[in-house]
Design an enzyme around this catalytic site. Structure first.
Site, PDB file in Angstrom:
ATOM      1  N   ASP A  59      57.364 -16.907  17.409  1.00 38.84           N
ATOM      2  CA  ASP A  59      56.425 -16.340  16.438  1.00 38.84           C
ATOM      3  C   ASP A  59      55.039 -16.826  16.842  1.00 38.84           C
ATOM      4  OD1 ASP A  59      54.828 -15.682  14.295  1.00 38.84           O
ATOM      5  OD2 ASP A  59      56.267 -16.356  12.773  1.00 38.84           O
ATOM      6  N   TYR A 109      42.329  -4.790  11.139  1.00 38.33           N
ATOM      7  CA  TYR A 109      42.764  -4.653  12.539  1.00 38.33           C
ATOM      8  C   TYR A 109      41.557  -4.703  13.477  1.00 38.33           C
ATOM      9  CZ  TYR A 109      45.073  -2.655  16.662  1.00 38.33           C
ATOM     10  OH  TYR A 109      45.556  -2.447  17.939  1.00 38.33           O
TER      11      TYR A 109
HETATM   12  N1  LIG Z   1      49.814   1.452  20.734  1.00 41.58           N
HETATM   13  C1  LIG Z   1      48.506   1.597  20.738  1.00 41.58           C
HETATM   14  O1  LIG Z   1      47.966   2.718  20.660  1.00 41.58           O
HETATM   15  C2  LIG Z   1      47.615   0.385  20.848  1.00 41.58           C
HETATM   16  C3  LIG Z   1      46.233   0.592  20.945  1.00 41.58           C
HETATM   17  C4  LIG Z   1      45.395  -0.500  21.061  1.00 41.58           C
HETATM   18  C5  LIG Z   1      45.924  -1.779  21.076  1.00 41.58           C
HETATM   19  N2  LIG Z   1      47.275  -1.942  20.969  1.00 41.58           N
HETATM   20  C6  LIG Z   1      47.760  -3.327  20.965  1.00 41.58           C
HETATM   21  O2  LIG Z   1      48.771  -3.504  21.929  1.00 41.58           O
HETATM   22  C7  LIG Z   1      49.633  -4.574  21.517  1.00 41.58           C
HETATM   23  C8  LIG Z   1      51.074  -4.068  21.608  1.00 41.58           C
HETATM   24  O3  LIG Z   1      51.232  -3.001  20.681  1.00 41.58           O
HETATM   25  P1  LIG Z   1      52.366  -1.891  20.813  1.00 41.58           P
HETATM   26  O4  LIG Z   1      51.718  -0.577  20.574  1.00 41.58           O
HETATM   27  O5  LIG Z   1      53.168  -2.115  22.017  1.00 41.58           O
HETATM   28  O6  LIG Z   1      53.186  -2.223  19.487  1.00 41.58           O
HETATM   29  P2  LIG Z   1      54.723  -2.517  19.224  1.00 41.58           P
HETATM   30  O7  LIG Z   1      54.846  -2.560  17.748  1.00 41.58           O
HETATM   31  O8  LIG Z   1      55.568  -1.558  19.990  1.00 41.58           O
HETATM   32  O9  LIG Z   1      54.927  -3.979  19.846  1.00 41.58           O
HETATM   33  C9  LIG Z   1      54.399  -5.122  19.255  1.00 41.58           C
HETATM   34  C10 LIG Z   1      55.395  -6.244  19.425  1.00 41.58           C
HETATM   35  O10 LIG Z   1      54.812  -7.441  18.881  1.00 41.58           O
HETATM   36  C11 LIG Z   1      55.849  -8.149  18.239  1.00 41.58           C
HETATM   37  N3  LIG Z   1      55.311  -9.074  17.239  1.00 41.58           N
HETATM   38  C12 LIG Z   1      54.748  -8.768  16.051  1.00 41.58           C
HETATM   39  N4  LIG Z   1      54.439  -9.893  15.383  1.00 41.58           N
HETATM   40  C13 LIG Z   1      54.815 -10.935  16.177  1.00 41.58           C
HETATM   41  C14 LIG Z   1      54.764 -12.343  16.024  1.00 41.58           C
HETATM   42  N5  LIG Z   1      54.272 -12.906  14.917  1.00 41.58           N
HETATM   43  N6  LIG Z   1      55.201 -13.117  17.047  1.00 41.58           N
HETATM   44  C15 LIG Z   1      55.727 -12.548  18.170  1.00 41.58           C
HETATM   45  N7  LIG Z   1      55.825 -11.227  18.350  1.00 41.58           N
HETATM   46  C16 LIG Z   1      55.364 -10.422  17.355  1.00 41.58           C
HETATM   47  C17 LIG Z   1      56.711  -7.067  17.589  1.00 41.58           C
HETATM   48  O11 LIG Z   1      57.998  -7.541  17.237  1.00 41.58           O
HETATM   49  C18 LIG Z   1      56.719  -6.011  18.682  1.00 41.58           C
HETATM   50  O12 LIG Z   1      57.821  -6.187  19.553  1.00 41.58           O
HETATM   51  C19 LIG Z   1      49.198  -4.933  20.094  1.00 41.58           C
HETATM   52  O13 LIG Z   1      48.346  -6.046  20.128  1.00 41.58           O
HETATM   53  C20 LIG Z   1      48.414  -3.724  19.663  1.00 41.58           C
HETATM   54  O14 LIG Z   1      47.458  -4.041  18.681  1.00 41.58           O
HETATM   55  C21 LIG Z   1      48.136  -0.910  20.850  1.00 41.58           C
END
Ligand SMILES: NC(=O)c1ccc[n+]([C@@H]2O[C@H](COP(=O)([O-])OP(=O)(O)OC[C@H]3O[C@@H](n4cnc5c(N)ncnc54)[C@H](O)[C@@H]3O)[C@@H](O)[C@H]2O)c1
Length: 263
Positions: A73, A169
């Site tokens: 976490d 965010y």
């Molecule tokens: N998908 C998009 O369009 C997008 C755009 C900009 C930025 N991001 C960023 O990219 C990163 C990954 O996002 P994603 O789209 O792959 O989302 P996702 O939800 O598919 O993956 C996020 C992962 O983080 C894990 N997580 C959440 N809280 C946690 C914690 N406290 N400790 C450990 N793990 C934890 C979740 O279990 C999940 O597996 C994030 O930081 C997100 O903000 C995503």
């Protein structure tokens, strides 16, 4: 001729890019983090796939040779230290960190409508969690005296306000932008490079609900000069570049990978 044709030399070079190196990826149980873990293993790195979602981390690691699953976490400093320790215990060293653990607001709201808990939840994971992960990795890297490389997954929301209703965010991601610069500055003396990879809009479980709504999906596309959203592999390939020696003189950079959204 018998047997398989020899692999072209270019394949060996690709696969050996990170040979002998060890990485830790947070948020590796899904989306961008999973794709990054896959890409790093493909290039020869051994990887600790860390996530709060134990099943997700397991699923990522199971398919990869030279990867282990770590339940962690990012909000908990002991858990971050333990994740780093687990990777080092398994693979003997740590060279790279990618912080992809993150959360989005549960429901979009005007900025005055968020309660304290929801604001704090986002900051805790996205900003404090990024710091605690990076700090744990840096302590190990500094002790090893071999330098290191980090990619913090931020967002274009760390530089602009990409849409209505996600103030906590964007605040967290703005923090990641400046955190990345500060870490790069402070740790350059230990040969640790830190860059922020800022995705635009990527097809992942985080965005699935918005993409399912045609109006919301169209609203995204209206901002993207390239006219399409990104796939996770398009984030992973840039992370690979930033961790590689091809980016040896890059640190403290904010690297948008957004189809032109920020233009
Ligand atoms: N998908 C998009 O369009 C997008 C755009 C900009 C930025 N991001 C960023 O990219 C990163 C990954 O996002 P994603 O789209 O792959 O989302 P996702 O939800 O598919 O993956 C996020 C992962 O983080 C894990 N997580 C959440 N809280 C946690 C914690 N406290 N400790 C450990 N793990 C934890 C979740 O279990 C999940 O597996 C994030 O930081 C997100 O903000 C995503």
């Amino acid at each position: 001729m018998t047997g398989a044709a020899p692999k072209p030399l270019s394949d060996y070079r690709e696969n050996e890019m990170f040979a002998g190196q060890v990485g830790l990826v947070t948020g590796a149980g899904s989306g961008i983090g999973r794709a990054v873990a896959e890409a790093l293993v493909e290039k020869g790195m051994r990887v600790g796939c860390a996530d709060i979602d134990a099943a997700g981390a397991e699923e990522t690691a199971r398919k990869l040779d030279g990867a282990i699953a770590i339940t962690m976490d990012v909000r908990d400093q002991d858990s971050c230290e333990a994740a780093v320790e687990a990777a080092i215990t398994e693979f003997s060293r740590l060279d790279a960190l990618v912080t992809a653990a993150g959360v989005q607001v549960r429901e979009k709201k005007r900025a005055d409508e968020f309660d304290r808990d929801e604001f704090a939840r986002i900051i805790d994971v996205n900003l404090t969690g990024t710091y605690l992960s990076a700090r744990a990795a840096a302590r190990a890297m500094i002790a090893q005296e071999r330098g290191g490389r980090m990619v913090l997954i931020g967002s274009i929301g760390g530089q602009t306000t990409p849409m209505f209703g996600i103030a906590p965010y964007t605040a967290s991601k703005g923090g990641v932008t400046m955190l990345g610069r500060s870490l790069a500055y402070d740790w350059a003396q230990h040969d640790i490079r830190v860059n922020v990879l800022a995705p635009g809009v990527v097809r992942t479980p985080m965005t699935a609900a918005s993409f399912a709504d045609p109006e919301k999906y169209r609203a995204f596309l209206d901002h993207i000069p390239m006219g399409r959203v990104a796939e996770v592999g398009e984030m992973a390939s840039v992370a690979v570049f930033l961790l590689s020696d091809a980016a040896a003189y890059m640190t403290g950079a904010f690297v948008p990978v957004d189809g032109g959204w920020l233009t």
